[in-house]
Scaffold this motif. Structure first.
Motif, PDB file in Angstrom:
ATOM      1  N   ILE A 113       0.931  -1.213  -0.061  1.00  0.00           N
ATOM      2  CA  ILE A 113      -0.043  -0.119  -0.065  1.00  0.00           C
ATOM      3  C   ILE A 113       0.799   1.489  -0.041  1.00  0.00           C
ATOM      4  O   ILE A 113       0.792   2.226  -0.769  1.00  0.00           O
ATOM      5  CB  ILE A 113      -0.926  -0.113   1.069  1.00  0.00           C
ATOM      6  CG1 ILE A 113      -1.976  -1.242   1.190  1.00  0.00           C
ATOM      7  CG2 ILE A 113      -1.496   1.168   1.058  1.00  0.00           C
ATOM      8  CD1 ILE A 113      -2.690  -1.651   2.359  1.00  0.00           C
ATOM      9  N   HIS A 114       1.969   1.092   0.777  1.00  0.00           N
ATOM     10  CA  HIS A 114       2.696   2.441   0.888  1.00  0.00           C
ATOM     11  C   HIS A 114       3.418   2.767  -0.411  1.00  0.00           C
ATOM     12  O   HIS A 114       3.358   3.750  -0.754  1.00  0.00           O
ATOM     13  CB  HIS A 114       3.828   2.218   2.119  1.00  0.00           C
ATOM     14  CG  HIS A 114       3.674   3.032   3.183  1.00  0.00           C
ATOM     15  ND1 HIS A 114       2.687   2.755   3.936  1.00  0.00           N
ATOM     16  CD2 HIS A 114       4.750   3.852   4.103  1.00  0.00           C
ATOM     17  CE1 HIS A 114       2.781   3.756   5.090  1.00  0.00           C
ATOM     18  NE2 HIS A 114       4.054   4.108   5.010  1.00  0.00           N
ATOM     19  N   ARG A 115       3.932   1.666  -1.005  1.00  0.00           N
ATOM     20  CA  ARG A 115       4.510   1.776  -2.387  1.00  0.00           C
ATOM     21  C   ARG A 115       3.502   2.387  -3.456  1.00  0.00           C
ATOM     22  O   ARG A 115       3.815   3.583  -4.015  1.00  0.00           O
ATOM     23  CB  ARG A 115       5.185   0.562  -3.026  1.00  0.00           C
ATOM     24  CG  ARG A 115       6.025   1.001  -4.259  1.00  0.00           C
ATOM     25  CD  ARG A 115       6.715  -0.360  -4.834  1.00  0.00           C
ATOM     26  NE  ARG A 115       7.450  -0.045  -6.223  1.00  0.00           N
ATOM     27  CZ  ARG A 115       8.671   0.510  -6.129  1.00  0.00           C
ATOM     28  NH1 ARG A 115       9.432   0.740  -5.217  1.00  0.00           N
ATOM     29  NH2 ARG A 115       9.241   0.885  -7.300  1.00  0.00           N
ATOM     30  N   PHE A 116       2.357   1.971  -3.542  1.00  0.00           N
ATOM     31  CA  PHE A 116       1.485   2.228  -4.437  1.00  0.00           C
ATOM     32  C   PHE A 116       1.220   3.803  -4.248  1.00  0.00           C
ATOM     33  O   PHE A 116       0.961   4.735  -5.359  1.00  0.00           O
ATOM     34  CB  PHE A 116      -0.068   1.399  -4.197  1.00  0.00           C
ATOM     35  CG  PHE A 116      -0.831   1.829  -5.460  1.00  0.00           C
ATOM     36  CD1 PHE A 116      -0.715   0.750  -6.407  1.00  0.00           C
ATOM     37  CD2 PHE A 116      -1.909   2.481  -5.454  1.00  0.00           C
ATOM     38  CE1 PHE A 116      -1.753   0.788  -7.588  1.00  0.00           C
ATOM     39  CE2 PHE A 116      -2.734   2.847  -6.598  1.00  0.00           C
ATOM     40  CZ  PHE A 116      -2.778   1.765  -7.682  1.00  0.00           C
ATOM     41  N   ASP A 126      15.047  -1.135  -1.195  1.00  0.00           N
ATOM     42  CA  ASP A 126      15.013  -1.032   0.256  1.00  0.00           C
ATOM     43  C   ASP A 126      14.426   0.055   1.039  1.00  0.00           C
ATOM     44  O   ASP A 126      14.585   0.333   2.269  1.00  0.00           O
ATOM     45  CB  ASP A 126      16.234  -1.636   0.976  1.00  0.00           C
ATOM     46  CG  ASP A 126      16.667  -3.033   0.567  1.00  0.00           C
ATOM     47  OD1 ASP A 126      15.908  -4.062   0.334  1.00  0.00           O
ATOM     48  OD2 ASP A 126      18.031  -2.965   0.403  1.00  0.00           O
ATOM     49  N   GLY A 127      13.940   0.867   0.325  1.00  0.00           N
ATOM     50  CA  GLY A 127      13.420   2.275   0.616  1.00  0.00           C
ATOM     51  C   GLY A 127      12.532   2.391   1.712  1.00  0.00           C
ATOM     52  O   GLY A 127      12.428   3.145   2.543  1.00  0.00           O
ATOM     53  N   LEU A 128      11.578   1.276   2.016  1.00  0.00           N
ATOM     54  CA  LEU A 128      10.612   1.340   3.014  1.00  0.00           C
ATOM     55  C   LEU A 128      11.200   0.413   4.154  1.00  0.00           C
ATOM     56  O   LEU A 128      10.266   0.165   5.245  1.00  0.00           O
ATOM     57  CB  LEU A 128       9.290   0.611   2.411  1.00  0.00           C
ATOM     58  CG  LEU A 128       8.696   1.547   1.229  1.00  0.00           C
ATOM     59  CD1 LEU A 128       7.580   0.676   0.744  1.00  0.00           C
ATOM     60  CD2 LEU A 128       8.410   2.746   1.780  1.00  0.00           C
ATOM     61  N   ILE A 184       5.702  -1.044   8.952  1.00  0.00           N
ATOM     62  CA  ILE A 184       4.862  -1.461   8.488  1.00  0.00           C
ATOM     63  C   ILE A 184       4.976  -2.904   8.098  1.00  0.00           C
ATOM     64  O   ILE A 184       6.285  -3.378   8.245  1.00  0.00           O
ATOM     65  CB  ILE A 184       4.488  -0.436   6.994  1.00  0.00           C
ATOM     66  CG1 ILE A 184       5.696  -0.534   6.300  1.00  0.00           C
ATOM     67  CG2 ILE A 184       3.999   0.641   7.575  1.00  0.00           C
ATOM     68  CD1 ILE A 184       5.302   0.119   5.039  1.00  0.00           C
ATOM     69  N   ASP A 185       3.889  -3.640   7.470  1.00  0.00           N
ATOM     70  CA  ASP A 185       4.089  -5.021   7.233  1.00  0.00           C
ATOM     71  C   ASP A 185       4.781  -5.217   6.020  1.00  0.00           C
ATOM     72  O   ASP A 185       4.284  -5.067   4.917  1.00  0.00           O
ATOM     73  CB  ASP A 185       2.723  -5.634   7.057  1.00  0.00           C
ATOM     74  CG  ASP A 185       2.457  -7.102   6.829  1.00  0.00           C
ATOM     75  OD1 ASP A 185       3.846  -7.497   6.699  1.00  0.00           O
ATOM     76  OD2 ASP A 185       1.225  -7.726   6.985  1.00  0.00           O
ATOM     77  N   HIS A 186       6.154  -5.460   6.045  1.00  0.00           N
ATOM     78  CA  HIS A 186       6.989  -5.974   5.212  1.00  0.00           C
ATOM     79  C   HIS A 186       6.666  -7.058   4.258  1.00  0.00           C
ATOM     80  O   HIS A 186       7.424  -7.536   3.253  1.00  0.00           O
ATOM     81  CB  HIS A 186       8.570  -5.953   5.368  1.00  0.00           C
ATOM     82  CG  HIS A 186       8.789  -4.254   6.050  1.00  0.00           C
ATOM     83  ND1 HIS A 186       8.485  -3.127   5.487  1.00  0.00           N
ATOM     84  CD2 HIS A 186       9.154  -4.288   7.384  1.00  0.00           C
ATOM     85  CE1 HIS A 186       8.819  -2.322   6.257  1.00  0.00           C
ATOM     86  NE2 HIS A 186       9.406  -2.938   7.351  1.00  0.00           N
ATOM     87  N   SER A 187       5.729  -8.200   4.816  1.00  0.00           N
ATOM     88  CA  SER A 187       5.525  -9.134   4.323  1.00  0.00           C
ATOM     89  C   SER A 187       4.633  -9.142   3.081  1.00  0.00           C
ATOM     90  O   SER A 187       4.686 -10.109   2.121  1.00  0.00           O
ATOM     91  CB  SER A 187       4.964 -10.290   5.463  1.00  0.00           C
ATOM     92  OG  SER A 187       3.730  -9.917   5.620  1.00  0.00           O
ATOM     93  N   VAL A 188       4.039  -8.068   2.996  1.00  0.00           N
ATOM     94  CA  VAL A 188       3.073  -7.899   2.045  1.00  0.00           C
ATOM     95  C   VAL A 188       3.854  -6.979   1.007  1.00  0.00           C
ATOM     96  O   VAL A 188       3.826  -5.715   1.028  1.00  0.00           O
ATOM     97  CB  VAL A 188       1.606  -7.296   2.428  1.00  0.00           C
ATOM     98  CG1 VAL A 188       0.642  -7.004   1.122  1.00  0.00           C
ATOM     99  CG2 VAL A 188       0.887  -8.121   3.506  1.00  0.00           C
TER     100      VAL A 188
END
Length: 505
Positions: free
Chosen positions: A72-75, A233-235, A240-244
């Motif tokens: 979601i963050h990347r989007f 690796d920017g996030l 946040i949930d890095h598995s999604v």
């Protein structure tokens, strides 16, 4: 300066007076994340011209929202990147902010509002956004204005909840033509017939921000380094949930949204009505994530679709509530207009009219509540845990494929989503558990989750905006029944199953 906004789309969230002596007007961009076809941006421009002050577009991304993830963050950040690139040549100050840890950005809006003439923001009737508005509206040291840019019909056009598509469609048909006369401006920041916005002199956006905002603000809350955040690796340091993982199949942003829409009009519209239910045909728009995050406007889609069809208002028929024959355009365009103007907007009607129950079993019609209560103790043919559903570990190849599509891509084919939900109802202990599982899985993995339209779709599985069906069946009662066997017979699925039916390493 006269407002160009239809009055039904404007509300004051607090009773603070405007401050003409402020340094700027703030557009707090939280739902309609785009610089075109946007009533909230258009109104913020009107205010900036009225007060003869610069426009500060503040687009933040917080950490503390449920299901926050890399996907979601990347989007959203991909959309910020597009907005930053577009704003660079426009007379505004664009300020993207990505919170590095929970609460770090909480005081920033208050600090920006201290020097603002007024704050304009998006009204959105779903998820945490209404609660966020309620939490800040009286604490802000500035007036807060809410602007509805959600649908072609304003949220307040309807005075009641519409319980079935036929009645909402009839209401829409009676009211849509006046609404089409008052669409947002396609390019509100680059008009031919309006005064130019005052804007700080500066060669770069960073220099414009420095001239408009106190150095203490920018040092404590630096503008987001979007390129760095979008790196591999920017996030990783954001909690946040890095598995999604981000979806490679579905990038975010207005550029991608526009590309998909143009591609659809050019090469997919002609097969939409016949092929949209077949997963192998890829005949849908693929734009539900971009609509959800405001990277494309439904106003633009409807306007350009009608233009594509050579439509004029005098060719419409009398309102009849039917899903064809009102617009008198091609069958493919008519089918898509029904999706956009009936099925999408009835979801917004539900969320707006029922803010406390739009995501609960309380929103079901009485017949659905009754039949699900009568069957709640029926024996289920299979029972799966949330983890088994999440990992696509059921006995059903087609269901597993739909779940893997959601997990891998952040999207799910429209027809498959209906079957996906029906079988979750069939394979869980209670309707309450089925609803909990559907909401969690859709909101965690779906880029179009957490949306009035997706909540309405999930509750449709349980009977909302539908009718009672016969014969009554175990577990379902009178709720519409669907099976994987019938789906396999009706739909073109071979390529879809080849891609998603097996686990990928």
């Amino acid at each position: 300066m006269t407002s160009t906004l239809p009055p039904q789309r404007h509300q004051f969230a607090n009773d603070h007076p405007p401050r003409h002596e402020g340094d700027y007007v703030v557009y707090w961009m939280i739902a309609q994340r785009r610089l075109h076809w946007n009533f909230a941006l258009q109104h913020a421009i009107d205010r900036a011209l009225e007060y003869e002050k610069p426009l500060l577009i503040f687009e933040p991304l917080r950490v503390r929202y449920q299901w926050a993830s890399d996907r979601i963050h990347r989007f959203i950040i991909e959309g910020m990147r597009d907005n930053a690139a577009a704003a660079d040549s426009l007379p505004v100050v664009y300020y993207p902010y990505v919170e590095p840890k929970p609460g770090a950005g909480s005081p920033l809006l208050h600090r920006l509002a201290k020097n603002a003439c007024t704050v304009v923001t998006d009204e959105y009737p779903c998820f945490f956004l209404p609660h966020m508005i309620d939490a800040v509206k009286d604490k802000l040291p500035a007036r807060l204005e809410l602007i509805d840019s959600n649908g072609v019909l304003p949220l307040r056009a309807a005075e009641k909840t519409y319980t079935v598509a036929h009645s909402y469609r009839r209401f829409m048909q009676k009211n849509i033509l006046p609404a089409l006369e008052h669409l947002p401006l396609a390019n509100p920041l680059a008009p031919d017939d309006r005064p130019a916005l005052p804007c700080p002199d500066g060669e770069s956006m960073a220099e414009r921000r420095k001239k408009l905002l106190p150095s203490k603000v920018l040092s404590k809350w630096p503008a987001a380094n979007l390129d760095k955040l979008l790196s591999e690796d920017g996030l990783s340091k954001i909690p946040i949930d890095h598995s999604v993982r981000p979806s490679k199949a579905t990038p975010g942003g207005t550029v991608e949204g526009s590309r998909r829409w143009k591609e659809f009009l050019d090469s997919k519209l002609s097969q939409y009505n016949d092929d949209r239910n077949h997963p192998d045909e890829h005949a849908t728009t693929g734009l539900s994530p971009h609509l959800h995050f405001g990277h494309i406007s439904v106003h633009e889609m409807v306007s350009s679709l009608l233009e594509h069809e050579g439509w004029s208002a005098d060719q419409t028929s009398k309102p009849n509530g039917k899903n064809h024959g009102f617009w008198n355009v091609g069958e493919n365009a008519e089918a898509l207009l029904d999706q956009l103007l009936t099925w999408r907007e009835i979801g917004f009607n539900w969320s707006f009219q029922n803010p406390d129950t739009y995501d609960s079993l309380e929103s079901l019609p009485d017949w659905a509540k009754k039949t699900l209560f009568e069957t709640r103790d029926d024996e289920r043919p299979h029972l799966y845990t949330l983890e088994e559903f999440e990992n696509a570990e059921t006995h059903d190849e087609i269901w597993n494929a739909a779940q893997r599509e959601l997990v891998e891509t952040g999207e799910m084919h429209n027809y498959m989503r209906m079957l996906w939900g029906k079988k979750i109802l069939h394979w869980t202990r209670t309707p309450e558990e089925a609803l909990e599982f559907m909401i969690h899985l859709n909101n965690k993995y779906g880029l179009d989750g957490r949306d009035p339209n997706s909540y309405c779709g999930i509750l449709w599985v349980l009977g909302r905006t539908d009718r009672a069906w016969g014969p009554k069946r175990p577990v379902f009662g009178s709720v519409r029944y669907m099976t994987s066997d019938s789906t396999r017979k009706k739909l073109k699925l071979s390529k879809y199953l080849q891609r998603f039916a097996s686990k990928t390493e």
